[in-house]
Design a protein around this motif. Structure first.
Motif, PDB file in Angstrom:
ATOM      1  N   ARG A 149       0.659  -1.118   0.047  1.00 32.40           N
ATOM      2  CA  ARG A 149       0.034   0.059  -0.084  1.00 32.40           C
ATOM      3  C   ARG A 149       0.885   1.330  -0.084  1.00 32.40           C
ATOM      4  O   ARG A 149       0.532   2.234  -0.733  1.00 32.40           O
ATOM      5  CB  ARG A 149      -1.083  -0.064   1.256  1.00 32.40           C
ATOM      6  N   ARG A 150       1.974   1.150   0.658  1.00 32.64           N
ATOM      7  CA  ARG A 150       3.027   2.529   0.694  1.00 32.64           C
ATOM      8  C   ARG A 150       3.372   2.705  -0.563  1.00 32.64           C
ATOM      9  O   ARG A 150       3.682   3.830  -0.983  1.00 32.64           O
ATOM     10  CB  ARG A 150       3.827   2.216   1.759  1.00 32.64           C
ATOM     11  N   SER A 151       3.653   1.763  -1.158  1.00 28.28           N
ATOM     12  CA  SER A 151       4.295   1.543  -2.813  1.00 28.28           C
ATOM     13  C   SER A 151       3.190   2.397  -3.848  1.00 28.28           C
ATOM     14  O   SER A 151       3.369   2.822  -4.628  1.00 28.28           O
ATOM     15  CB  SER A 151       4.821   0.390  -3.285  1.00 28.28           C
ATOM     16  N   LEU A 152       1.916   1.876  -3.396  1.00 28.05           N
ATOM     17  CA  LEU A 152       0.759   2.176  -4.369  1.00 28.05           C
ATOM     18  C   LEU A 152       0.312   3.542  -4.156  1.00 28.05           C
ATOM     19  O   LEU A 152      -0.042   4.391  -5.165  1.00 28.05           O
ATOM     20  CB  LEU A 152      -0.375   1.300  -4.278  1.00 28.05           C
ATOM     21  N   VAL A 153       0.579   4.153  -3.027  1.00 30.21           N
ATOM     22  CA  VAL A 153      -0.128   5.470  -2.731  1.00 30.21           C
ATOM     23  C   VAL A 153       0.365   6.539  -3.638  1.00 30.21           C
ATOM     24  O   VAL A 153      -0.373   7.286  -4.045  1.00 30.21           O
ATOM     25  CB  VAL A 153       0.088   5.727  -1.271  1.00 30.21           C
ATOM     26  N   PRO A 154       1.654   6.793  -3.999  1.00 26.98           N
ATOM     27  CA  PRO A 154       2.216   7.591  -4.979  1.00 26.98           C
ATOM     28  C   PRO A 154       1.410   7.606  -6.298  1.00 26.98           C
ATOM     29  O   PRO A 154       1.021   8.813  -6.860  1.00 26.98           O
ATOM     30  CB  PRO A 154       3.593   7.399  -5.252  1.00 26.98           C
ATOM     31  N   LEU A 155       1.082   6.563  -6.687  1.00 27.37           N
ATOM     32  CA  LEU A 155       0.238   6.418  -8.121  1.00 27.37           C
ATOM     33  C   LEU A 155      -1.222   6.828  -7.577  1.00 27.37           C
ATOM     34  O   LEU A 155      -1.582   7.694  -8.656  1.00 27.37           O
ATOM     35  CB  LEU A 155       0.126   4.788  -8.568  1.00 27.37           C
ATOM     36  N   ARG A 213      -2.092   9.096  -5.682  1.00 28.83           N
ATOM     37  CA  ARG A 213      -1.997  10.748  -5.589  1.00 28.83           C
ATOM     38  C   ARG A 213      -1.968  11.167  -7.153  1.00 28.83           C
ATOM     39  O   ARG A 213      -2.688  12.230  -7.070  1.00 28.83           O
ATOM     40  CB  ARG A 213      -0.547  11.031  -4.773  1.00 28.83           C
ATOM     41  N   LEU A 214      -1.395  10.588  -7.878  1.00 33.09           N
ATOM     42  CA  LEU A 214      -1.395  11.025  -9.307  1.00 33.09           C
ATOM     43  C   LEU A 214      -2.903  10.827  -9.952  1.00 33.09           C
ATOM     44  O   LEU A 214      -3.493  11.848 -10.509  1.00 33.09           O
ATOM     45  CB  LEU A 214      -0.636  10.036 -10.303  1.00 33.09           C
ATOM     46  N   VAL A 215      -3.302   9.819  -9.372  1.00 31.86           N
ATOM     47  CA  VAL A 215      -5.031   9.508  -9.825  1.00 31.86           C
ATOM     48  C   VAL A 215      -5.886  10.919  -9.189  1.00 31.86           C
ATOM     49  O   VAL A 215      -6.546  11.449  -9.709  1.00 31.86           O
ATOM     50  CB  VAL A 215      -5.464   8.273  -9.438  1.00 31.86           C
ATOM     51  N   ASN A 216      -5.715  11.037  -8.046  1.00 28.91           N
ATOM     52  CA  ASN A 216      -6.448  12.118  -7.279  1.00 28.91           C
ATOM     53  C   ASN A 216      -6.302  13.367  -7.888  1.00 28.91           C
ATOM     54  O   ASN A 216      -7.070  13.871  -8.144  1.00 28.91           O
ATOM     55  CB  ASN A 216      -5.897  12.226  -5.752  1.00 28.91           C
ATOM     56  N   CYS A 217      -4.884  13.695  -8.190  1.00 25.92           N
ATOM     57  CA  CYS A 217      -4.610  15.008  -8.737  1.00 25.92           C
ATOM     58  C   CYS A 217      -5.097  15.078 -10.204  1.00 25.92           C
ATOM     59  O   CYS A 217      -5.861  16.169 -10.403  1.00 25.92           O
ATOM     60  CB  CYS A 217      -2.907  15.217  -8.828  1.00 25.92           C
ATOM     61  N   TYR A 218      -5.066  13.975 -10.981  1.00 25.68           N
ATOM     62  CA  TYR A 218      -5.821  14.038 -12.306  1.00 25.68           C
ATOM     63  C   TYR A 218      -7.416  14.358 -12.258  1.00 25.68           C
ATOM     64  O   TYR A 218      -7.850  15.425 -12.990  1.00 25.68           O
ATOM     65  CB  TYR A 218      -5.699  12.772 -13.027  1.00 25.68           C
ATOM     66  N   LEU A 244       0.098  18.061  -6.173  1.00 24.71           N
ATOM     67  CA  LEU A 244       0.778  16.834  -5.702  1.00 24.71           C
ATOM     68  C   LEU A 244       1.568  17.036  -4.429  1.00 24.71           C
ATOM     69  O   LEU A 244       1.379  16.294  -3.582  1.00 24.71           O
ATOM     70  CB  LEU A 244       1.440  16.001  -6.940  1.00 24.71           C
ATOM     71  N   GLN A 245       2.478  18.131  -4.597  1.00 26.06           N
ATOM     72  CA  GLN A 245       3.107  18.474  -3.391  1.00 26.06           C
ATOM     73  C   GLN A 245       2.381  18.785  -2.213  1.00 26.06           C
ATOM     74  O   GLN A 245       2.759  18.373  -1.029  1.00 26.06           O
ATOM     75  CB  GLN A 245       4.141  19.563  -3.737  1.00 26.06           C
ATOM     76  N   VAL A 246       1.256  19.607  -2.332  1.00 25.85           N
ATOM     77  CA  VAL A 246       0.527  19.914  -1.199  1.00 25.85           C
ATOM     78  C   VAL A 246      -0.276  18.661  -0.692  1.00 25.85           C
ATOM     79  O   VAL A 246      -0.398  18.797   0.486  1.00 25.85           O
ATOM     80  CB  VAL A 246      -0.546  21.005  -1.462  1.00 25.85           C
ATOM     81  N   GLN A 247      -0.761  18.165  -1.630  1.00 26.71           N
ATOM     82  CA  GLN A 247      -1.550  16.583  -1.161  1.00 26.71           C
ATOM     83  C   GLN A 247      -0.658  15.918  -0.251  1.00 26.71           C
ATOM     84  O   GLN A 247      -1.088  15.517   1.079  1.00 26.71           O
ATOM     85  CB  GLN A 247      -1.863  15.801  -2.323  1.00 26.71           C
ATOM     86  N   GLU A 248       0.613  15.713  -0.560  1.00 25.97           N
ATOM     87  CA  GLU A 248       1.558  14.785   0.140  1.00 25.97           C
ATOM     88  C   GLU A 248       2.007  15.486   1.606  1.00 25.97           C
ATOM     89  O   GLU A 248       1.768  15.000   2.603  1.00 25.97           O
ATOM     90  CB  GLU A 248       2.880  14.776  -0.503  1.00 25.97           C
TER      91      GLU A 248
END
Length: 410
Positions: free
Chosen positions: A49-55, A57-62, A102-106
């Motif tokens: 799940r930790r490896s999946l979260v960055p992907l 985040r891209l989805v959410n940003c899109y 993305l940066q702010v989401q993180e």
């Protein structure tokens, strides 16, 4: 955004009611949401799940960009993020916007692990706005009126200092914004207990934040960041495995229409006893919970350990030589399922010589299919190129690629 004459909304009581009616039907929806998030929460091991979260985040940003009318594909966002990591500036404005989001989401996600942090706090709302806006190039920090005859500079983190009209909605007077935001925080900060009342506060807060419209621009983004953070603080975010923005974007007409409907004055004696419509707020909140349930179920479906192996095997067969495709697919599936695989086991799965296994592993790591530290176990990775096969309908890869709407993906 257009300027207008001073509004009559100058006291926090004008934004009441603040919560939907807590009915048996509402409590039933909330119970189902809690049940579905618990199931999703147990879907994957921690490393995966930790490896999946960055992907994701891209989805959410899109999807957040899509709600704003800006279509920046995840592959383009990933390239812009790679450029930002080495100090280069993205070449296009929309890419700059996506990187900022993305940066702010993180940053916001990191805050949600602090039990003292509250996303409804006016100071934190201003911080989210500031963090996003200050990452945009200066030529993107302007608001225009509907006729595009007036431009006003947006100051990151600053509440608006003028009266505006947003479509047909007249937000509260700018001088009263601090009082409205304080009342907003007093009501909605008590959202961290996953109960009927807690979820009601999360759902209603999104609408009432949009109704207040505290900033000249960026209210939608801040509101969605706030809502995701509220779900996380209530223990329902599943470490970022789902976010509600995808559901809002997939039903953007309902999203915007119900937000606007809940702005309206009450419609007679059967519509509550407050200034604004009770039924409109009820309908909005019901939409939020239905959307949340739908998105949690969608993510649970595409992450299912029963379904994912077959999709990975199909991808491997299309990507690698027939002599090793099945073994590569099995190795990738095992890494995702268990969170790690040691190199000795990986060699046995691949069924080739040690030297050949090292070469295959290096190729998979170069393609971002797995991670392969020199002295550690193999770990999961999630390349955007594999998304269509691994996670169908998560997002489109190309401009000309439409999105199907399978069950539990609206």
């Amino acid at each position: 955004m257009t300027t207008t004459e001073p509004t009559s909304w100058d006291h926090p009581r004008h934004m009441m009611p603040l919560l939907p009616r807590i009915t048996e039907a509402w409590s039933g929806k909330v119970a189902r949401l809690l049940q579905e998030t618990a199931r999703l929460d147990s879907a994957l091991p921690g490393p995966t799940r930790r490896s999946l979260v960055p992907l994701l985040r891209l989805v959410n940003c899109y999807y957040s960009n899509l709600i704003e009318g800006h279509r920046t594909l995840p592959a383009d966002i990933e390239r812009a993020m790679d450029a930002a990591r080495v100090g280069a500036k993205p070449q296009q404005q929309l890419a700059c916007e996506a990187v900022a989001h993305l940066q702010v989401q993180e940053l916001v996600e990191a805050q949600t692990t602090d039990p003292t942090w509250t996303p409804t706090d006016p100071t934190q709302l201003r911080w989210m706005h500031q963090a996003f806006m200050e990452r945009l190039p200066e030529d993107m920090r302007w608001a225009e009126n509907a006729a595009k005859t007036t431009r006003v500079a947006i100051v990151p983190g600053e509440l608006r200092t003028r009266h505006v009209q947003v479509g047909v909605h007249d937000p509260p007077a700018h001088a009263a914004l601090p009082a409205f935001l304080q009342a907003f925080h007093q009501e909605y900060r008590q959202h961290t207990i996953p109960s009927s009342e807690g979820i009601a506060r999360i759902a209603a807060a999104h609408q009432r934040f949009a109704w207040i419209h505290p900033f000249l621009d960026g209210n939608g983004r801040v509101g969605r960041l706030m809502t995701d953070a509220m779900f996380a603080r209530a223990g329902l975010g599943c470490d970022g495995l789902w976010r509600i923005t995808r559901g809002f974007a997939r039903r953007v007409g309902d999203y915007k229409g119900l937000l606007q409907a809940a702005d309206q004055p009450r419609a007679g004696d059967l519509d509550g006893r407050c200034n604004l419509t009770q039924q409109g707020l009820d309908d909005w909140c019901s939409f939020v919970v239905d959307t949340a349930i739908d998105q949690v179920m969608f993510m649970r479906g595409i992450l299912s350990v029963e379904r994912l192996p077959a999709r990975i095997q199909t991808w491997a067969a299309e990507t690698y030589p027939a002599t090793t495709a099945a073994q590569i697919g099995l190795l990738v599936e095992r890494v995702i399922r268990y969170g790690s695989v040691d190199r000795s086991t990986a060699g046995h799965i691949l069924g080739v010589t040690e030297r050949h296994a090292r070469r295959i592993i290096d190729q998979l790591a170069s393609a971002r299919v797995i991670t392969a530290p020199p002295r550690g176990d193999l770990g999961p990775a999630f390349p955007i190129s594999a998304v269509p096969r691994w996670f169908p309908d998560l997002f489109p890869l190309r401009e000309d690629e439409g999105m199907r709407t399978p069950p539990h993906s609206a």
